[in-house]
Scaffold this motif. Structure first.
Motif, mmCIF file in Angstrom:
data_model
loop_
_atom_site.group_PDB
_atom_site.id
_atom_site.type_symbol
_atom_site.label_atom_id
_atom_site.label_comp_id
_atom_site.label_asym_id
_atom_site.label_seq_id
_atom_site.Cartn_x
_atom_site.Cartn_y
_atom_site.Cartn_z
ATOM 1 N N LEU A 213 0.848 -1.202 0.000
ATOM 2 C CA LEU A 213 0.000 0.000 0.000
ATOM 3 C C LEU A 213 0.881 1.249 0.000
ATOM 4 C CD1 LEU A 213 -2.548 -1.196 2.723
ATOM 5 C CD2 LEU A 213 -3.001 -1.042 0.268
ATOM 6 N N SER A 214 1.900 1.251 -0.825
ATOM 7 C CA SER A 214 2.887 2.329 -0.786
ATOM 8 C C SER A 214 2.290 3.705 -1.030
ATOM 9 C CB SER A 214 4.006 2.058 -1.797
ATOM 10 O OG SER A 214 3.467 1.915 -3.104
ATOM 11 N N SER A 215 1.284 3.782 -1.875
ATOM 12 C CA SER A 215 0.686 5.087 -2.152
ATOM 13 C C SER A 215 -0.135 5.593 -0.973
ATOM 14 C CB SER A 215 -0.209 5.011 -3.389
ATOM 15 O OG SER A 215 -1.298 4.126 -3.176
ATOM 16 N N LYS A 216 -0.555 4.686 -0.103
ATOM 17 C CA LYS A 216 -1.373 5.069 1.050
ATOM 18 C C LYS A 216 -0.528 5.266 2.309
ATOM 19 C CE LYS A 216 -5.129 4.215 -1.411
ATOM 20 N NZ LYS A 216 -6.046 5.282 -1.852
ATOM 21 N N LEU A 217 0.566 4.505 2.440
ATOM 22 C CA LEU A 217 1.364 4.531 3.659
ATOM 23 C C LEU A 217 2.721 5.200 3.472
ATOM 24 C CD1 LEU A 217 0.697 0.924 5.023
ATOM 25 C CD2 LEU A 217 -0.200 3.059 5.911
ATOM 26 N N GLU A 218 2.940 5.841 2.351
ATOM 27 C CA GLU A 218 4.258 6.397 2.042
ATOM 28 C C GLU A 218 4.735 7.387 3.098
ATOM 29 O OE1 GLU A 218 6.578 8.557 -1.691
ATOM 30 O OE2 GLU A 218 4.426 8.194 -1.778
ATOM 31 N N MET A 219 3.865 8.326 3.481
ATOM 32 C CA MET A 219 4.267 9.324 4.468
ATOM 33 C C MET A 219 4.510 8.686 5.824
ATOM 34 S SD MET A 219 1.885 12.656 3.767
ATOM 35 C CE MET A 219 2.576 13.533 5.144
ATOM 36 N N HIS A 220 3.723 7.681 6.120
ATOM 37 C CA HIS A 220 3.769 7.111 7.460
ATOM 38 C C HIS A 220 5.020 6.273 7.698
ATOM 39 C CE1 HIS A 220 2.123 6.187 11.283
ATOM 40 N NE2 HIS A 220 2.303 4.899 11.080
ATOM 41 N N GLN A 221 5.529 5.659 6.647
ATOM 42 C CA GLN A 221 6.776 4.898 6.735
ATOM 43 C C GLN A 221 6.735 3.807 7.799
ATOM 44 O OE1 GLN A 221 10.354 7.359 6.711
ATOM 45 N NE2 GLN A 221 9.135 9.080 6.028
ATOM 46 N N VAL A 222 5.880 2.836 7.595
ATOM 47 C CA VAL A 222 5.895 1.642 8.432
ATOM 48 C C VAL A 222 7.149 0.857 8.103
ATOM 49 C CG1 VAL A 222 4.713 -0.521 9.006
ATOM 50 C CG2 VAL A 222 3.388 1.533 8.482
ATOM 51 N N THR A 223 7.878 0.441 9.089
ATOM 52 C CA THR A 223 9.119 -0.284 8.840
ATOM 53 C C THR A 223 9.239 -1.476 9.776
ATOM 54 O OG1 THR A 223 11.506 -0.046 8.527
ATOM 55 C CG2 THR A 223 10.533 1.070 10.436
ATOM 56 N N GLY A 224 10.338 -2.189 9.650
ATOM 57 C CA GLY A 224 10.567 -3.358 10.486
ATOM 58 C C GLY A 224 11.650 -3.101 11.509
ATOM 59 N N VAL A 225 11.460 -3.659 12.698
ATOM 60 C CA VAL A 225 12.467 -3.601 13.751
ATOM 61 C C VAL A 225 12.832 -5.037 14.115
ATOM 62 C CG1 VAL A 225 13.059 -2.814 16.067
ATOM 63 C CG2 VAL A 225 11.535 -1.435 14.638
ATOM 64 N N LYS A 226 14.036 -5.421 13.762
ATOM 65 C CA LYS A 226 14.476 -6.784 14.075
ATOM 66 C C LYS A 226 14.746 -6.913 15.561
ATOM 67 C CE LYS A 226 18.243 -10.053 13.224
ATOM 68 N NZ LYS A 226 19.486 -10.328 12.470
ATOM 69 N N GLY A 227 14.238 -7.998 16.142
ATOM 70 C CA GLY A 227 14.491 -8.293 17.543
ATOM 71 C C GLY A 227 15.076 -9.686 17.695
ATOM 72 N N GLU A 228 16.085 -9.820 18.555
ATOM 73 C CA GLU A 228 16.716 -11.110 18.804
ATOM 74 C C GLU A 228 16.359 -11.579 20.212
ATOM 75 O OE1 GLU A 228 20.881 -10.379 16.406
ATOM 76 O OE2 GLU A 228 20.434 -9.197 18.199
ATOM 77 N N ALA A 229 16.258 -12.887 20.401
ATOM 78 C CA ALA A 229 15.881 -13.433 21.702
ATOM 79 C C ALA A 229 16.550 -14.775 21.931
ATOM 80 C CB ALA A 229 14.365 -13.572 21.795
ATOM 81 N N LEU A 230 16.665 -15.131 23.200
ATOM 82 C CA LEU A 230 17.271 -16.391 23.617
ATOM 83 C C LEU A 230 16.308 -17.137 24.531
ATOM 84 C CD1 LEU A 230 20.740 -14.948 24.788
ATOM 85 C CD2 LEU A 230 20.123 -15.656 22.463
ATOM 86 N N LEU A 231 16.378 -18.449 24.498
ATOM 87 C CA LEU A 231 15.646 -19.280 25.451
ATOM 88 C C LEU A 231 16.672 -20.101 26.213
ATOM 89 C CD1 LEU A 231 12.834 -20.164 26.477
ATOM 90 C CD2 LEU A 231 12.970 -22.077 24.880
ATOM 91 N N VAL A 232 16.668 -19.945 27.550
ATOM 92 C CA VAL A 232 17.624 -20.660 28.386
ATOM 93 C C VAL A 232 16.883 -21.495 29.419
ATOM 94 C CG1 VAL A 232 19.369 -18.858 28.054
ATOM 95 C CG2 VAL A 232 17.885 -18.795 30.088
ATOM 96 N N GLU A 233 17.619 -22.409 30.021
ATOM 97 C CA GLU A 233 17.035 -23.291 31.035
ATOM 98 C C GLU A 233 17.911 -23.266 32.281
ATOM 99 O OE1 GLU A 233 15.143 -27.604 30.559
ATOM 100 O OE2 GLU A 233 17.356 -27.672 30.560
ATOM 101 N N HIS A 234 17.251 -23.175 33.439
ATOM 102 C CA HIS A 234 17.976 -23.225 34.718
ATOM 103 C C HIS A 234 17.112 -24.011 35.708
ATOM 104 C CE1 HIS A 234 20.136 -22.284 38.322
ATOM 105 N NE2 HIS A 234 20.953 -21.450 37.706
ATOM 106 N N PRO A 235 17.494 -25.220 36.045
ATOM 107 C CA PRO A 235 16.636 -26.072 36.872
ATOM 108 C C PRO A 235 16.461 -25.602 38.309
ATOM 109 C CG PRO A 235 18.777 -27.095 36.524
ATOM 110 C CD PRO A 235 18.728 -25.911 35.621
ATOM 111 N N ASN A 236 17.338 -24.713 38.777
ATOM 112 C CA ASN A 236 17.276 -24.288 40.184
ATOM 113 C C ASN A 236 16.936 -22.811 40.366
ATOM 114 O OD1 ASN A 236 18.141 -26.905 41.068
ATOM 115 N ND2 ASN A 236 20.225 -26.341 40.425
ATOM 116 N N LEU A 237 16.414 -22.198 39.319
ATOM 117 C CA LEU A 237 16.036 -20.786 39.398
ATOM 118 C C LEU A 237 14.520 -20.677 39.522
ATOM 119 C CD1 LEU A 237 16.644 -17.776 39.299
ATOM 120 C CD2 LEU A 237 16.773 -17.938 36.810
ATOM 121 N N ALA A 238 14.060 -20.271 40.693
ATOM 122 C CA ALA A 238 12.620 -20.165 40.953
ATOM 123 C C ALA A 238 12.206 -18.700 40.913
ATOM 124 C CB ALA A 238 12.282 -20.780 42.303
ATOM 125 N N MET A 239 11.472 -18.326 39.881
ATOM 126 C CA MET A 239 11.040 -16.937 39.717
ATOM 127 C C MET A 239 9.772 -16.911 38.894
ATOM 128 S SD MET A 239 13.407 -13.765 38.441
ATOM 129 C CE MET A 239 12.759 -13.369 36.833
#
Length: 372
Positions: A213-239
């Protein structure tokens, strides 16, 4: 010809499709299926209806309403498709990363306290008590939001997909849309292989919506923000409580003694994969506040691209008769999806914009964006 064609099958597109399936309509969802770029499957799953807001707005009230829909939605999806989306009443503790951001914590407390008497500022001792001695805030300010909960975003997205499939919503896999053209009875959605026709079309393509929809959203400039994430395991961490730092880092306790650590933010970045610098930053931040995580085991790492609007205010609009767009929900797509799904389906079926969506017109966003 379909009654509605939805372009994009993240949580937003599928939530609208699921809501529309309650009506006697032919619905199609088109998905590009590009590995590594689906933000919905990779999200933290925080239902931060309060964490993300420091002042009153329409979006704040939509977020609160949407958050309240998750207990019933969780049960519905479990009954319907036998997938537990792991709705957890974990609560959230927000901490300022720098001394200059301490005022932000106190300002947010004053705002949220008007709506929720359970909101509280925490002493260092109280933070330690709530986290079984596992979180060290080193004298920083801390805000406790006991009813900002969470879901498993991956399981939630899969449950929505299975739900719309069972509801006979047609889904086109590995299909990239090249153009949307108005025709006498609606719209022709052209893809690299064929054309799909719909009386009405909803573009819910996340960070890629503006390309269609470039003709409709050109001024607004919707873009992408890359996000990185990790999944870890700790058997003795209670939170139980999620820890959210004002620099964007968060540590979310998941089931089976696992913890999700996120998220970096790279603007205008559509690449796939986790960088060494990004992983190092996430690990350093996590250990800084939860020292025990230094002993955790890395299970998985991934990245996703979140749709961002320059004023951090989504676009939800009808850009032409019967042609709709929803995008720019940034970090809150999971949270907002149930209520936005209901609101957009109501708009599409009844032909009248719900009053609460009046603040999300492209015209408003385009003007505001010039000042950011």
């Amino acid at each position: 010809m379909y009654d509605v064609v939805i372009i994009g099958s993240g949580v937003m597109g599928m939530s609208v499709a699921r809501a529309l399936s309650e009506y006697d309509m032919r619905i199609a969802v088109i998905d590009r299926d590009i590995p590594g770029m689906h933000a919905s499957y990779k999200a933290g799953g925080m239902l931060g209806a309060q964490n993300e807001f420091i002042k009153d707005s329409s979006l704040f009230h939509i977020a609160r309403k949407s958050q309240l829909m998750f207990p019933d939605l969780s049960e519905q999806l479990l009954d319907e498709v036998a997938i537990d989306i792991e709705y957890l009443k974990s609560g959230l503790i927000k901490v300022n990363a720098t001394a200059s951001e301490a005022a932000q914590i106190r300002e947010q407390y004053q705002f949220l306290k008007k709506y929720n008497d359970a909101i509280a500022l925490l002493s260092e001792h109280r933070v330690s008590t709530l986290t079984n001695g596992n979180v060290d805030i080193n004298g920083r300010d801390a805000l406790h939001i006991p009813d900002d909960y969470q879901v498993n975003a991956n399981r939630y997205t899969k449950a929505l997909l299975q739900s719309i499939t069972q509801r006979k919503v047609q889904r086109y896999y590995k299909t990239e849309v090249t153009s949307i053209d108005s025709i006498s009875q609606g719209y022709k959605v052209s893809t690299q292989e064929s054309s799909i026709y719909g009386k009405k079309v909803l573009v819910a393509g996340g960070a890629w919506s503006s390309k269609l929809l470039s003709s409709k959203l050109e001024m607004h400039q919707v873009t992408g923000v890359k996000g990185e994430a990790l999944l870890v395991e700790h058997p003795n961490l209670a939170m139980d409580n999620t820890l959210f730092i004002t620099n964007g880092c968060y540590i979310i306790p998941k089931m089976k003694q696992r913890f999700m650590i996120g998220a970096t933010s790279y603007f205008d970045d559509f690449s796939v994969g986790v960088s060494k610098s990004g992983q190092d930053w996430l690990v350093q931040q996590a250990i800084k506040y939860i020292p025990k995580l230094e002993e955790s085991r890395l299970i998985h790492k991934w990245s996703g691209v979140r749709p961002y609007c320059k004023d951090e205010h989504p676009v939800m609009d009808e850009v032409d008769k019967g042609l709709f767009v929803i995008t720019g929900h940034y970090r809150n797509g999971i949270l907002l999806s149930p209520y936005i799904g209901a609101l957009m389906s109501e708009w599409i079926v009844k032909g009248k914009r719900p009053d609460i969506l009046s603040d999300f017109k492209i015209e408003r966003s385009a003007i505001d964006a010039m000042y950011y």
